[in-house]
Design an enzyme around this catalytic site. Structure first.
Site, PDB file in Angstrom:
ATOM      1  CG  ASP A 165       4.142 -49.480 -59.489  1.00 40.06           C
ATOM      2  OD1 ASP A 165       5.169 -50.175 -59.581  1.00 40.06           O
ATOM      3  OD2 ASP A 165       3.593 -49.223 -58.403  1.00 40.06           O
ATOM      4  CG  ASP A 342       8.396 -52.161 -58.656  1.00 40.01           C
ATOM      5  OD1 ASP A 342       7.714 -51.502 -59.456  1.00 40.01           O
ATOM      6  OD2 ASP A 342       8.447 -51.914 -57.440  1.00 40.01           O
TER       7      ASP A 342
END
Ligand SMILES: *[C@@H]1O[C@H](CO)[C@@H](O)[C@H](O)[C@H]1NC(C)=O
Length: 461
Positions: A165, A342
């Site tokens: 992430d 992201d």
């Protein structure tokens, strides 16, 4: 203002056309795709053709809600409020250890020029200072939901899987968690585990967790930090229990770590263990195996051309300036939009006004409130290209990734993979997830004041 608009429109057109060509470069140069297809596995089978897929709102509604939690401090964070002290990582550069991972001059691709065969980077040797984390792609209804890979924690090492992430900065795994169904870290079995006993709360795109601050050996191949801080999670929300991965590896900057612990990758930089202070992400499309992160390196076999670099404007998320989004050669401009790149988010999310301007460029597109705020639908047979412009450079994406499926069997409307963030988010925030990153091999580089590089992915060949 007018002049500026015209200039940007021209930029959008020129770069879009040129980029439409670039993914085919190098197609004949003989790179093989190191993808293990396991045809016996149901998830590896080719998914239903995009146009036959029927949209299911459930997962996306969940992601939109969960992003509100993950990015709830975004306004403060992007203003620099409440950040952890910034580490001056540049004082650890340049690295001397290991092989030279990339030829920098050949990695750069000047603005407005397609990467050429000769500008391809020198392949890296996976020797000292680099490590490859193979990622598994969780596919649901033909959509690549999340990517996760193995990480070793403890002594002797316990292998746990983590969602990778770049939109958060904490590492955590479940441990001593009564209601967690995923594989857990057994702290009693590790001779090197220690705990500070203090609890902290982490909020993620996919839910929230309560963790105890802990330290142990964390390693990936030969890269290893003997006292890496992480969260030993004792309680997690239901969302995580359904995931195949155990925990999460935050790859954004330490400035936003909820635990205030220095992230694993930054520790590797400070320890000068890496061949280069960068990691590169390859995300496959509808392939369970074959995705990877190259730590300390740039893997040229995952691209068909050099990287275009976009400066990071806030060392919090991997935040870059987003100028516009283009449909064919027409631009929907943004108003000083900051985009977080992201890997932990599935779709693409834009500010309200930019989203409505974007769908305004697709004839027949309308809001799809039946799925909730933020959704749009458009005629499935519409033909167009989509390009996102960051830092003055335009990047086309595969429109197949944009199509989330028909609203119903035989409907002529499809749901678009670009959602509006709506109220509750800063009006200038965009979140750029895997939907875009499948078209562009992405490199997260701490040099040059931090920057993100996008190289045409082999997925496009
Ligand atoms: C985009 O360009 C293509 C090819 O020129 C054309 O067929 C299509 O109608 C255009 N779409 C839009 C939405 O402008």
């Amino acid at each position: 203002m007018f002049t500026n608009g015209v200039l940007r429109a021209v930029l959008c057109a020129v770069l879009t056309l040129e980029l439409l060509v670039s993914p085919t470069l190098g197609a004949g140069s003989g790179f093989s795709l190191p993808i293990k297809r396991r045809s016996w596995h149901h998830r590896s089978r080719p998914h239903k053709r995009v146009n036959a897929r029927v949209f299911e709102a459930k997962y996306y509604k969940h992601e939109l809600g969960a992003l509100m939690v993950k990015y709830r401090h975004a306004a403060d964070i992007l203003k620099g409020v409440g950040l952890n002290p910034e580490q001056d990582l540049s004082k650890y550069f340049p690295f001397v250890a290991g092989a030279v991972p990339v030829d920098e001059s050949s990695l750069d691709s000047p603005i407005g020029q397609a990467a050429t065969e000769s500008s391809l980077v020198t392949p890296i040797l996976l020797t000292s200072g680099t490590a490859t984390m193979p990622l598994q792609d969780l596919i649901y209804n033909g959509i690549d939901i999340l990517y996760y890979g193995p990480l070793n924690i403890g002594t002797p090492p316990q292998k746990l899987t983590v969602d990778v992430d770049t939109g958060s900065s904490d590492l955590w795994v479940p441990s001593g968690c009564e209601f967690c169904s995923n594989t857990q870290f057994n702290k009693k079995a590790s001779s090197t585990y220690s705990s500070e006993g203090t609890e902290f709360q982490i909020y993620y795109g996919s839910g929230d967790v309560t963790a105890t601050k802990a330290k142990d050996v964390v390693s990936l191949e030969q890269l290893s930090i003997k006292d890496q801080g992480f969260g030993a999670v004792t309680r997690e929300s239901d969302e995580f229990n359904g995931s195949p991965n155990s925990g999460l590896l935050g790859l954004a900057f330490g400035s936003i770590a909820a635990s205030k612990q220095t992230p694993f990758f930054e520790r590797l930089i400070m320890d000068k263990q890496l061949a280069a202070p960068m990691f590169s992400v390859h995300l496959t499309r509808n392939q369970e195996f074959g995705s990877q992160i190259c730590f300390g390196c740039y893997d040229k076999t995952k691209t068909t051309g050099g990287a275009r670099w976009v400066p990071v404007i806030s060392k919090t998320y991997w935040a870059v300036a987003m100028d516009s989004i283009c449909v064919n050669s027409t631009m929907a401009a943004g108003d000083d939009v900051i985009a977080a790149i992201d890997t932990g988010t599935t779709l693409i999310y834009l500010p309200d006004d930019m989203t409505s301007r974007f769908y305004g460029l697709i004839p027949g597109a309308t809001t799809a409130f039946e799925y909730g705020q933020g959704f749009y639908k458009y005629p499935c047979d519409a033909v167009f290209s989509i390009a996102l412009t960051f830092g003055g450079q335009s990047f086309t994406m595969n429109v197949e990734d944009f199509n989330l499926g028909r609203t119903e069997d035989n409907s002529k409307y499809c749901v678009g993979g670009i959602l509006s963030l709506g109220t509750g988010f800063p009006s200038y925030l965009a979140i750029i997830g895997d939907e875009f990153l499948k078209s562009w091999y992405s490199t997260f580089d701490y040099t040059h004041g931090a920057r993100v590089g996008f190289s045409p992915s082999i997925n496009n060949v």
